[in-house]
Write a protein that holds these residues in place. Structure first.
Motif, mmCIF file in Angstrom:
data_model
loop_
_atom_site.group_PDB
_atom_site.id
_atom_site.type_symbol
_atom_site.label_atom_id
_atom_site.label_comp_id
_atom_site.label_asym_id
_atom_site.label_seq_id
_atom_site.Cartn_x
_atom_site.Cartn_y
_atom_site.Cartn_z
ATOM 1 N N THR A 2 147.505 10.013 -47.090
ATOM 2 C CA THR A 2 146.247 10.132 -46.381
ATOM 3 C C THR A 2 145.194 10.737 -47.287
ATOM 4 N N GLN A 3 143.931 10.618 -46.833
ATOM 5 C CA GLN A 3 142.849 11.189 -47.627
ATOM 6 C C GLN A 3 143.005 12.697 -47.744
ATOM 7 N N LEU A 283 133.857 10.674 -41.964
ATOM 8 C CA LEU A 283 134.892 10.130 -41.077
ATOM 9 C C LEU A 283 135.739 9.102 -41.814
ATOM 10 N N ALA A 284 135.066 8.223 -42.563
ATOM 11 C CA ALA A 284 135.795 7.207 -43.320
ATOM 12 C C ALA A 284 136.664 7.842 -44.390
ATOM 13 N N ARG A 286 138.219 10.584 -44.242
ATOM 14 C CA ARG A 286 139.427 11.161 -43.646
ATOM 15 C C ARG A 286 140.442 10.094 -43.255
ATOM 16 N N SER A 287 140.009 8.858 -43.197
ATOM 17 C CA SER A 287 140.902 7.764 -42.826
ATOM 18 C C SER A 287 141.812 7.410 -43.995
ATOM 19 N N ARG A 288 142.941 6.831 -43.659
ATOM 20 C CA ARG A 288 143.866 6.415 -44.711
ATOM 21 C C ARG A 288 143.245 5.321 -45.570
ATOM 22 N N GLN A 290 139.498 2.802 -46.036
ATOM 23 C CA GLN A 290 138.074 2.706 -45.708
ATOM 24 C C GLN A 290 137.618 1.260 -45.514
ATOM 25 N N TRP A 293 135.741 0.398 -42.179
ATOM 26 C CA TRP A 293 134.404 0.981 -42.147
ATOM 27 C C TRP A 293 133.437 0.162 -43.009
ATOM 28 N N ARG A 402 141.193 0.023 -49.709
ATOM 29 C CA ARG A 402 142.618 0.209 -49.437
ATOM 30 C C ARG A 402 143.143 1.471 -50.129
#
Length: 406
Positions: A2-3, A283-284, A286-288, A290, A293, A402
Motif C-alpha cells: 500500500t501507499q 486520497l489517491a 493513500r490508495s494502492r 492511482q 483516479w 499501478r
C-alpha cells in the motif's frame, strides 16, 4: 504494497540516514509553497497578453510559437541537469539560484525587443525548471511521512500560481504601462520566495546532501520500463497543459471573448486544479493504485476538450471547468514520481528523467498546435491534435498508476 507501507519504507530508509520521521517544519513547508507559487505565472501570464506583445513588437505567429514552446524546451534541458547540479551544489543552493534566475529573467522582460524577451524568458524558465525537478526531492527527503499531503499542497500552489498569472496579469497591463510592466510585476513574488527559502534551506543542508549523494554514481533508469511509463505520462500531460496555458486564451479571443475574460477563463482551468491537488491527490496517494483516479479525472477533462473543439464560444466557462478537472491530473503526475520510488535517491533520478525527457516530449505540443493553426487558419485541426495527445496521456497515466516501483 500500500501507499502507506511505501511511505513507511521510505521513512525507514530516511531514519537510517539520520533523518527523523518528519524532518521538515513549518518554515520549510511555507518556503516550498511560496516557491511553488512562482513556478507557473512566468508562463501563464504571457497567454492573455500574447496579442499585445505581437502587435507591440511587430513579430509573427512563429515568434509567438517559439515563445510558448521555450518553457518546455528549457524545462527539458534543466530537468536533465538538475539532479547532478544539486548533488554538486546542494539542494538549497540550487533552488536559491533557480529563484535568482527566475527573478532576473522576469525583470529583464521589461526591456523591449523580441530577442531580449525570448532570452529573458529562457533565463526565467531555466530557474523554474530546476525548482520543478528538485522540490519533489525536498518533499520526499524532508517530509517522508507526509509525501501525499505535501505533494498535494505543492501542486495546489503550482495550480494556484498558474491561475493568478493568467487571471491577474491582464488587469495589470493598463495601470503598469503595458505588457512589460505587467509581466515584470511577478518578480516581486519570486524575490519574496527567495527571502523565505534561503533561511529555511540552510537548516536542512546536511540531510539533503546525504539524500542526493548517490545521484552522482547511481543506477540509470533509462532501461526501466516503469520509469519510461511515468515519463511518457508526465510528458503527454505537460504537452496538454502547456497548449492550454499558451493558446487557450487566444482561442477564446478569436471566438469573440474579450481579453480580460479570456484570461479569467484560462485562470479557471488552473484554479480547478487547486482542490484536486489538496483533496483528490492525497486520497489517491493513500490508495494502492492511482489508475482509477487518473482515468476519472481525464474522462471529465475530455468532455471539456471536445466542447472546445466543436464550439468554444458556446459554453466557455463550462468547457474551462471541465478541462481544468482533466488538467488537474498534473497533481497525480507529480505524485506518482514519489509513489513509484522507495528512496529520495530514486525520486531524484525519476524526477529528473520524467521532467527532463517529459518536457522534451511536451515541447512539441504548443509549437505544433500553433503551427497547425497557421496552416489551417482555424482551431479545429489543432484541437484534434490535442485530443490525440489526450488519448496517449490516459493510456500511460493508467499504466503509471499501478502499484509498482522502479
Amino acid at each position: 504494497m500500500t501507499q502507506g507501507q511505501g511511505e513507511s519504507t521510505a521513512s525507514g530508509r530516511a531514519d537510517h540516514r539520520g533523518l527523523p520521521p518528519v524532518a521538515g517544519g513549518a518554515l520549510l513547508a511555507a518556503a516550498v509553497v511560496l516557491t511553488a507559487l512562482n513556478l507557473r505565472p512566468a508562463v501563464t501570464a504571457v497567454a492573455p497578453l500574447l496579442g499585445s506583445m505581437q502587435a507591440d513588437l511587430g513579430v509573427s505567429a512563429t515568434w509567438a510559437g517559439v515563445l510558448t514552446t521555450l518553457p518546455t524546451l528549457c524545462f527539458a534541458g534543466a530537468g536533465l541537469l538538475a539532479p547532478r547540479l544539486a548533488a554538486r551544489l546542494g539542494l538549497g543552493r540550487t533552488i536559491s539560484a533557480a529563484l535568482v534566475a527566475l527573478t532576473l529573467g522576469l525583470l529583464a522582460r521589461t526591456v523591449d525587443g523580441p530577442h531580449l524577451v525570448l532570452a529573458a524568458t529562457l533565463v526565467a524558465c531555466a530557474g523554474i525548471a530546476l525548482a520543478n525537478v528538485l522540490l519533489p526531492v525536498v518533499i520526499k527527503a524532508s517530509f517522508p511521512a507526509r509525501v501525499g499531503l505535501m505533494t498535494g499542497v505543492y501542486t495546489a500552489a503550482l495550480q494556484g500560481g498558474g491561475a493568478l498569472g493568467s487571471a491577474v496579469t491582464p488587469a495589470l497591463e493598463e495601470p503598469l504601462g503595458g505588457w512589460p510592466g505587467a509581466l515584470a510585476s511577478w518578480a516581486a513574488v519570486s524575490a519574496l520566495a527567495l527571502l523565505l527559502w534561503w533561511p529555511a534551506a540552510r537548516r536542512h543542508g546536511h540531510s539533503w546532501a546525504e539524500a542526493l549523494t548517490p545521484v552522482r554514481g547511481g543506477r540509470s533508469l533509462l532501461r526501466n520500463r516503469l520509469a519510461w511509463t511515468v515519463t511518457l505520462f508526465f510528458g503527454f500531460q505537460s504537452a496538454l497543459a502547456y497548449i492550454a496555458m499558451g493558446w487557450l486564451a487566444q482561442v477564446f479571443i478569436d471566438s469573440g471573448v474579450d481579453k480580460t475574460t479570456a484570461g479569467l477563463l484560462v485562470g479557471v482551468t488552473s484554479l480547478v486544479g487547486v482542490p484536486i491537488a489538496l483533496v483528490v491527490a492525497p486520497l489517491a496517494a493513500r490508495s494502492r493504485a492511482q489508475s482509477g483516479w487518473i482515468a476519472g479525472l481525464c474522462g471529465t477533462g475530455l468532455t471539456g476538450a471536445v466542447g472546445l473543439t466543436l464550439a468554444p464560444a458556446a459554453q466557455p466557462l463550462l468547457w474551462s471547468l471541465l478541462l481544468g478537472v482533466g488538467l488537474g491530473v498534473f497533481a497525480l503526475a507529480v505524485a506518482v514520481i514519489a509513489l513509484r520510488t522507495r528512496t529520495p535517491e530514486d525520486t531524484a533520478q525519476l524526477s529528473g528523467m520524467a521532467q527532463g525527457l517529459g518536457y522534451l516530449i511536451a515541447s512539441a505540443g504548443p509549437f505544433l498546435f500553433g503551427l497547425l493553426h497557421d496552416a489551417t487558419d482555424g482551431w479545429t485541426v489543432p484541437w484534434l491534435l490535442f485530443l490525440l495527445i489526450y488519448a496517449a496521456q490516459v493510456t500511460f497515466g493508467v499504466l503509471a498508476g499501478r502499484p509498482r516501483y522502479v
